[in-house]
Design an enzyme around this catalytic site. Sequence first.
Site, PDB file in Angstrom:
ATOM      1  CG  HIS A 198      -2.388   0.821   1.006  1.00 19.55           C
ATOM      2  ND1 HIS A 198      -2.655   1.770   1.634  1.00 19.55           N
ATOM      3  CD2 HIS A 198      -3.172   0.533   0.003  1.00 19.55           C
ATOM      4  CE1 HIS A 198      -3.840   2.235   1.246  1.00 19.55           C
ATOM      5  NE2 HIS A 198      -4.368   1.493   0.490  1.00 19.55           N
ATOM      6  CE  LYS A 200      -1.939   4.656  -1.259  1.00 19.66           C
ATOM      7  NZ  LYS A 200      -2.408   4.379   0.032  1.00 19.66           N
ATOM      8  CG  ASP A 205      18.490  11.558  -9.236  1.00 20.60           C
ATOM      9  OD1 ASP A 205      18.608  10.620  -9.953  1.00 20.60           O
ATOM     10  OD2 ASP A 205      18.340  12.804  -9.787  1.00 20.60           O
TER      11      ASP A 205
END
Length: 261
Positions: A198, A200, A205
């Site tokens: 779940h 996000k 870099d």
Amino acid sequence: MWRLRWQTLGLAAVSLGLALETLGFLVGWLRQQRRRRHRPPRREVLFFPSQVTCTEALLQAQRQGGPQGAAPAPAAAGPDCRRSPGATAGAATSAAVAAAQTTVSSAASSCLCPLPHGESSLSRLLQYVLSARSSLELCLFAFSNPQLGRAVHLLHQQGVRIRVVTDCDYMALNGSQIGRLRKAGIQVRHDQGAGYMHHKFAIVDKKMLITGSLNWTTQAIQNNRENVLIVEDEEVIGKTIYSVGSLGQFEDRPLILNPML
């Protein structure tokens, strides 16, 4: 004898010229490093739903080989993006940032899209993603937004190393960008656990963390009340690095960031 002296003087002059050129390069490099050290770390909060604007100019500029690594300039205060108190979104003093903005403006002027061409939370998010120069790590529950999918695909074509971890159930849904990215040769793995993957978040870099409640879907971007936090903080990032482990079995076991402190 005179010829030998003139040759010696000529070589000395050439050597002096090269030394001065090298010295000038070193001075410029040291100034650039000093600016980077003194630039406040980026901290910005984007709020969704985002205003619907045309993002084609950003993608066209990237496709045409626009300057990479130029993170967006500080945002003007608006309804869908905020900066944290006492911090800026990044000091945009380099010529690269100005050149990137010029390229985007030029592309926008030639775009025939009827949508507004102003800045929005989605365009800011795209700019941060497109600022990747060497690597982009994605750990996303759902990924179906075509603009963000195109941005990731363009970075891959330009040699940026992309690695994606996603949820095994949602990666196969209609409209998901995961299959397209995998077909392009991007490394994609899905969570091996019983629960949902779940997270996000993205890491640009290995220096910038993009995290929040936002799934990278058009539904979430245009309709849901969501937030995205952009952070450059070595101490925070250092504390949140862990081996990808069961989230994805990459051959070299890459390090990605866990935004859950």
